[in-house]
Write an enzyme that holds these catalytic residues in place. Sequence first.
Site, PDB file in Angstrom:
ATOM      1  N   SER A  57       0.817  -1.209   0.000  1.00 18.47           N
ATOM      2  CA  SER A  57       0.000   0.000   0.000  1.00 18.47           C
ATOM      3  C   SER A  57       0.853   1.264   0.000  1.00 18.47           C
ATOM      4  O   SER A  57       0.387   2.325  -0.399  1.00 18.47           O
ATOM      5  CB  SER A  57      -0.897   0.029   1.245  1.00 18.47           C
ATOM      6  OG  SER A  57      -1.711  -1.117   1.308  1.00 18.47           O
TER       7      SER A  57
ATOM      8  N   HIS B 277      -1.586  -2.940  -6.215  1.00 13.78           N
ATOM      9  CA  HIS B 277      -2.173  -2.496  -4.951  1.00 13.78           C
ATOM     10  C   HIS B 277      -3.679  -2.706  -4.993  1.00 13.78           C
ATOM     11  O   HIS B 277      -4.416  -1.907  -5.558  1.00 13.78           O
ATOM     12  CB  HIS B 277      -1.820  -1.027  -4.692  1.00 13.78           C
ATOM     13  CG  HIS B 277      -2.437  -0.489  -3.443  1.00 13.78           C
ATOM     14  ND1 HIS B 277      -2.725   0.844  -3.257  1.00 13.78           N
ATOM     15  CD2 HIS B 277      -2.836  -1.111  -2.291  1.00 13.78           C
ATOM     16  CE1 HIS B 277      -3.277   1.017  -2.066  1.00 13.78           C
ATOM     17  NE2 HIS B 277      -3.354  -0.149  -1.469  1.00 13.78           N
TER      18      HIS B 277
ATOM     19  N   GLU C 282      -4.408  -0.283  -8.279  1.00 12.51           N
ATOM     20  CA  GLU C 282      -3.277   0.545  -8.689  1.00 12.51           C
ATOM     21  C   GLU C 282      -2.182  -0.372  -9.232  1.00 12.51           C
ATOM     22  O   GLU C 282      -1.709  -1.268  -8.526  1.00 12.51           O
ATOM     23  CB  GLU C 282      -2.739   1.362  -7.515  1.00 12.51           C
ATOM     24  CG  GLU C 282      -3.598   2.549  -7.147  1.00 12.51           C
ATOM     25  CD  GLU C 282      -2.991   3.406  -6.056  1.00 12.51           C
ATOM     26  OE1 GLU C 282      -3.070   4.637  -6.149  1.00 12.51           O
ATOM     27  OE2 GLU C 282      -2.444   2.843  -5.084  1.00 12.51           O
TER      28      GLU C 282
END
Length: 707
Positions: free
Chosen positions: A417, A438, A450
Site C-alpha cells: 500500500s 495495490h 493501482e
Amino acid sequence: MTDRASTGAARARRYEDILVVTIDHPPVNALSAAVRADLAAAVRDAQADPQVRAIVLAGAGRNFIAGADIREFGKPPQPPALPDVCNQIEASAKPVVAVLHGAALGGGLEVALAAHYRIALPGARLGLPEVTLGLLPGAGGTQRAPRLMGAPAALDLMLSGKHLSADEALKAGLVDALAGESDALDAGLAYARQLLAMRAGPRRTRDAGAALADRPAALAAVDAAADRVAKTARGLFSPARIVEAVRAAIELPFDEGLRAERALFLQCLDSPQRAGLVHAFFAERETSKIPGLEQARPRRVERVGIVGGGTMGAGIAVSVLDAGLPVVMVEQDDAALERGRARVAQVYDLLAGKGRISADERAARLARFTGATGYDALADADLIVEAVYEDMDAKLAVFAQLDRVAKPGAVLATNTSYLDVDRIAAATRGPADVLGLHFFSPANVMKLLEVVVGSHTAPDTAATGFEFARRLRKIPVRAGVCDGFIGNRILATYRQAADMMMEDGASPYDIDAAVRAFGYPMGPYQMMDLAGGDIGWATRKRRAPTRDPALRYVQIADRLCERGWFGQKTGRGYYLYPDGARQGQPDPEVLAIVDAERARAGVSPRAFTQEEIQRRYLAAMINEAANVLREGVALRPSDIDVVAVSGYGFPRHRGGPLHYADSVGLPGILADLREYAKEDPAFWSPSPLLVELADAGRDFASLNRAA
C-alpha cells in the site's frame, strides 16, 4: 428473402411478409444518430409497403442495443431524437417485435418497450441504468416500464441501475416470451410468424394498464421510494426525478407523462452532477491508455500464486478464482494455510447462502484453489502476488524466495500500500519482472487496482498487470513509485488536514458529518475505525525517522492506539461499538483525550463551520493531487479522479477531486490555500502546478486532453 435497403447503421431486409430491421453499429450497437435515422426510416417505409405484415427489430453481433452512443456525449443533439423514434415504433400500424439478446440497456431497452412484443434470448441483459450517469430514461422508459412491470419493480430497476436476466425480465413482465433458439433472426421470425398466425395486431405499451390498476398501491410505492431516496441518495439529483417521473406515469395520461418525463430529463441533463458522473464514466475508460505500452504484449497468465492468506491474500484469491484461474496459496505453516483456506471458503459460503452463486459454482471455484507451505509450489505460476503484512523486511524476504523458485518470465507482484516497489524489485535478479498490484480491501469487492510501475518494470510486465486487472474485472490505474502511490499518498495529506482541524477545535464527529454531507459514505474517522487504527499507527511509526520537523504532527490518533483502541475490531476507536455493533457511537472519553492533546499542544480551540471543514479537507486533497500529478506519479488528472472515486469514497457525482476543482474554479482553491498558508506555510504551500494552471487561466481538464 428480399432486400429492402442496406442503410449501414440499421439495415432492413424482408423475409416474405416480415421486415427484419437489424441494428449494426459496432461495437455494441449504440444508438447513434445514424442508427436512429435508419431505424426511423425503416419503420416509416414499412407502413407504406403492402407486402410487409410485421416488423422485427434485432441487433447484429453480441447485443440488441447497449444504450446511447457515448461518442455523442457533450455534442449538440442530432435528429431524430430517440423519444420520437420510440413513439414512431409504438405508433406502427403493423406489429413490431423486439428480439433481445446480449445487452438491451438504457435507450436500447426503451426501443424494445416501444415495440409491441418482446422476446428474449438466453443471456440477454435488460436494464435502465441512466441513474449511473445522473440521468433518467428519457425516451419513455419511465412511462412504459411501470405499465408493464408495475411501479415498485420499475422504480427498483431504474433507481438501482441493475440488469435483469432474461428469466427475471419474463417474470417481471418486461418480455413476453423466452426464445428456444440461440439465433436472434430465427427467434424473431418464428415469433413474428406465430403472432401473425394468431392474427395478433399492434399492442401498444402506452395502453397497458393492468400493472398500474391498483392506483393507491402504485402511489404508495412511489411515496416509499421517495422516502428511501431522501434518506439514501446523499444529495444525488436524478433519483428523485426518476421517482417524480414514475408518479407522472400513474397520475397523468400517457402523452402528458411523456412531457413530464422530458422536462425532468432536461433538468438532469443540465445538472452539474450529470457532468461529474459522465466525467467519471469516461475517466474509467481512459486509465488503460498508457503511453509506451501501445506495442507491449501482455504475458500469458494461466496459473496464479499468492503468498499470504490473510484478509487481503484471501480476497485476492477470490478475485482470481472468480476470473476462472487456478490459485495456489502459500503460507508459513499448516495452521496459517488453513485459516487462509477458511477465509476463501467463507466468501463463497456467504455468496451461496444468499443465492448469488449456485452450490455447483461454489464447488467449481474452490476446486481451483490449492495451498502449500513451501515456495516450491509456485514454480509453475505465471504471476505471483505477494500479500504479506506491510513490512519491508518481510516483503524482501518473500521476494528473495520468489526469485529462487519462480520460472523465467513469471511476473512478480507486490500488494503493498505504501512501500518502495523499486527496493522490493532489487531483492530479485530480474527487477524487470516486478511491479506493484495495490488491491483495495475487500479485494474481491473493490474495483480499483493501482498498477505500480517501477523504474525497472518491463513494458510487457506492466501490460500484464493491466490485462490481469481486466480479467479480474477491476479498474486499473497506473501509478509511479512513491510512498503511498496515488491514493494513499493523497489520503495521508487530507487526513492530516482533518487531524489539524480536530486539534484546532472541530470534533472528529463534526468532521465526519461534514465529509458525509459532501457526499462521502463515511467520514475519515469512521473509515479509520473500519480499517483499524493500528494500520495507520504502524505507518506513522515507520515514517517517524524521516518526518519533516517543519510539519505539524497531531498525536491524538497515537493516544487512542496506545490504549488499544483500534476501531471496530476492538470495540472502540474514535467511536464506541458496544456488543460488536457496526454503527459507532460518539465517545466522551475520546473528546476528553482530544481536549487534553489540545492543552498539551497549547492550542486554543475554535469553532469550524461545516463549509470550512469541507473547504480545508478538499483543498488539502486537491493540492496534494496536483503534486502527485506534477511529479508524474499519476499520468493524468482523470486517473487521480478514478482512484478517489473507486477506492476512497469520493462522491461519484462530483467526478473526482480534480474535476471538482475545475467545477469550482482553480483560482478559488488557490486563494484558500494561500489563506491557510498564513497559519501553516509548510503544510499548505500551494502546488506549483496548481499555481501555474490558475495563473494561466487553465484547468486540470486541459491536462487530460494533453495526456
